[in-house]
Design a protein around this motif. Sequence first.
Motif, PDB file in Angstrom:
ATOM      1  N   ALA A 157     -24.457 -81.503-101.757  1.00  0.00           N
ATOM      2  CA  ALA A 157     -23.879 -82.396-103.285  1.00  0.00           C
ATOM      3  C   ALA A 157     -23.241 -81.086-104.299  1.00  0.00           C
ATOM      4  O   ALA A 157     -21.911 -81.758-105.035  1.00  0.00           O
ATOM      5  CB  ALA A 157     -24.961 -83.285-103.698  1.00  0.00           C
ATOM      6  N   THR A 158     -23.775 -80.463-104.501  1.00  0.00           N
ATOM      7  CA  THR A 158     -23.359 -79.334-105.281  1.00  0.00           C
ATOM      8  C   THR A 158     -22.599 -78.162-104.517  1.00  0.00           C
ATOM      9  O   THR A 158     -21.706 -78.280-105.831  1.00  0.00           O
ATOM     10  CB  THR A 158     -25.076 -78.267-105.661  1.00  0.00           C
ATOM     11  OG1 THR A 158     -26.000 -78.712-106.508  1.00  0.00           O
ATOM     12  CG2 THR A 158     -24.864 -77.187-106.622  1.00  0.00           C
ATOM     13  N   ASN A 202     -19.292 -80.756-105.636  1.00  0.00           N
ATOM     14  CA  ASN A 202     -19.605 -80.870-107.054  1.00  0.00           C
ATOM     15  C   ASN A 202     -19.632 -82.697-107.796  1.00  0.00           C
ATOM     16  O   ASN A 202     -19.432 -83.544-107.830  1.00  0.00           O
ATOM     17  CB  ASN A 202     -18.190 -80.654-108.091  1.00  0.00           C
ATOM     18  CG  ASN A 202     -17.984 -80.504-109.253  1.00  0.00           C
ATOM     19  OD1 ASN A 202     -19.166 -80.794-110.312  1.00  0.00           O
ATOM     20  ND2 ASN A 202     -16.789 -80.588-109.526  1.00  0.00           N
ATOM     21  N   SER A 203     -21.058 -83.001-106.756  1.00  0.00           N
ATOM     22  CA  SER A 203     -21.293 -84.334-106.780  1.00  0.00           C
ATOM     23  C   SER A 203     -22.891 -84.485-106.867  1.00  0.00           C
ATOM     24  O   SER A 203     -23.326 -85.514-106.672  1.00  0.00           O
ATOM     25  CB  SER A 203     -20.628 -85.169-105.884  1.00  0.00           C
ATOM     26  OG  SER A 203     -21.975 -84.873-104.325  1.00  0.00           O
ATOM     27  N   TYR A 204     -23.371 -83.237-107.383  1.00  0.00           N
ATOM     28  CA  TYR A 204     -24.896 -83.538-107.410  1.00  0.00           C
ATOM     29  C   TYR A 204     -24.844 -84.122-108.973  1.00  0.00           C
ATOM     30  O   TYR A 204     -24.292 -83.541-109.920  1.00  0.00           O
ATOM     31  CB  TYR A 204     -24.937 -82.191-107.796  1.00  0.00           C
ATOM     32  CG  TYR A 204     -26.970 -81.604-107.743  1.00  0.00           C
ATOM     33  CD1 TYR A 204     -27.342 -82.662-107.187  1.00  0.00           C
ATOM     34  CD2 TYR A 204     -27.483 -80.982-108.656  1.00  0.00           C
ATOM     35  CE1 TYR A 204     -29.033 -82.284-106.975  1.00  0.00           C
ATOM     36  CE2 TYR A 204     -29.000 -80.712-109.284  1.00  0.00           C
ATOM     37  CZ  TYR A 204     -29.346 -82.353-108.012  1.00  0.00           C
ATOM     38  OH  TYR A 204     -31.143 -82.226-108.257  1.00  0.00           O
ATOM     39  N   ARG A 205     -25.508 -85.237-109.186  1.00  0.00           N
ATOM     40  CA  ARG A 205     -26.386 -85.649-110.416  1.00  0.00           C
ATOM     41  C   ARG A 205     -27.057 -85.321-111.157  1.00  0.00           C
ATOM     42  O   ARG A 205     -27.416 -85.538-112.318  1.00  0.00           O
ATOM     43  CB  ARG A 205     -26.330 -86.664-109.859  1.00  0.00           C
ATOM     44  CG  ARG A 205     -25.259 -87.959-109.258  1.00  0.00           C
ATOM     45  CD  ARG A 205     -25.663 -89.368-109.442  1.00  0.00           C
ATOM     46  NE  ARG A 205     -24.299 -89.783-108.682  1.00  0.00           N
ATOM     47  CZ  ARG A 205     -23.445 -90.695-109.570  1.00  0.00           C
ATOM     48  NH1 ARG A 205     -23.234 -90.509-110.840  1.00  0.00           N
ATOM     49  NH2 ARG A 205     -22.140 -90.793-108.698  1.00  0.00           N
ATOM     50  N   ASP A 224     -29.848 -81.531-112.375  1.00  0.00           N
ATOM     51  CA  ASP A 224     -29.262 -80.408-113.342  1.00  0.00           C
ATOM     52  C   ASP A 224     -28.368 -79.115-112.539  1.00  0.00           C
ATOM     53  O   ASP A 224     -29.538 -78.752-112.237  1.00  0.00           O
ATOM     54  CB  ASP A 224     -30.514 -80.221-114.089  1.00  0.00           C
ATOM     55  CG  ASP A 224     -30.322 -79.315-115.357  1.00  0.00           C
ATOM     56  OD1 ASP A 224     -29.204 -78.341-115.568  1.00  0.00           O
ATOM     57  OD2 ASP A 224     -31.204 -78.408-115.582  1.00  0.00           O
TER      58      ASP A 224
END
Length: 127
Positions: A54-55, A58-61, A63
């Motif tokens: 996800a990182t 660019n979709s990691y929710r 920190d």
Amino acid sequence: MTVAARKTTDFVARAREGWGEAPDWVIVLAEACATTTQAAVAKQLGYSASAISATLVNSYRGDVGEIAERVRGLLMAAEVECPRKGRMNRNTCLQWQAKPFAPTSSDRVAMFRACRSGCPHSKLKGA
């Protein structure tokens, strides 16, 4: 019977797709995933493979800043100046911050206090 070739993922391309102008640490993370495996890199960083995936897009929710710090420390050899121990790897600094209080040694007690008394590198909130 033929064995199907495993499809390789272009992690750098995925990162650039997701981020556009991807930060340097994201490219380093993507290159590390391409060199070994995403799961291996995730384990080194202390995250799940899905969090790293996800990182990268660019979709990691969670920190993202914390992941960036760990990538910089582990994969980019970033260092900080610890007020107690001097120069150390950023990941080592983060590991010291994560340790709970334990009166097992005077050094451990001193580091616990140093991480919580105004250290400029501390990520601890309200410490």
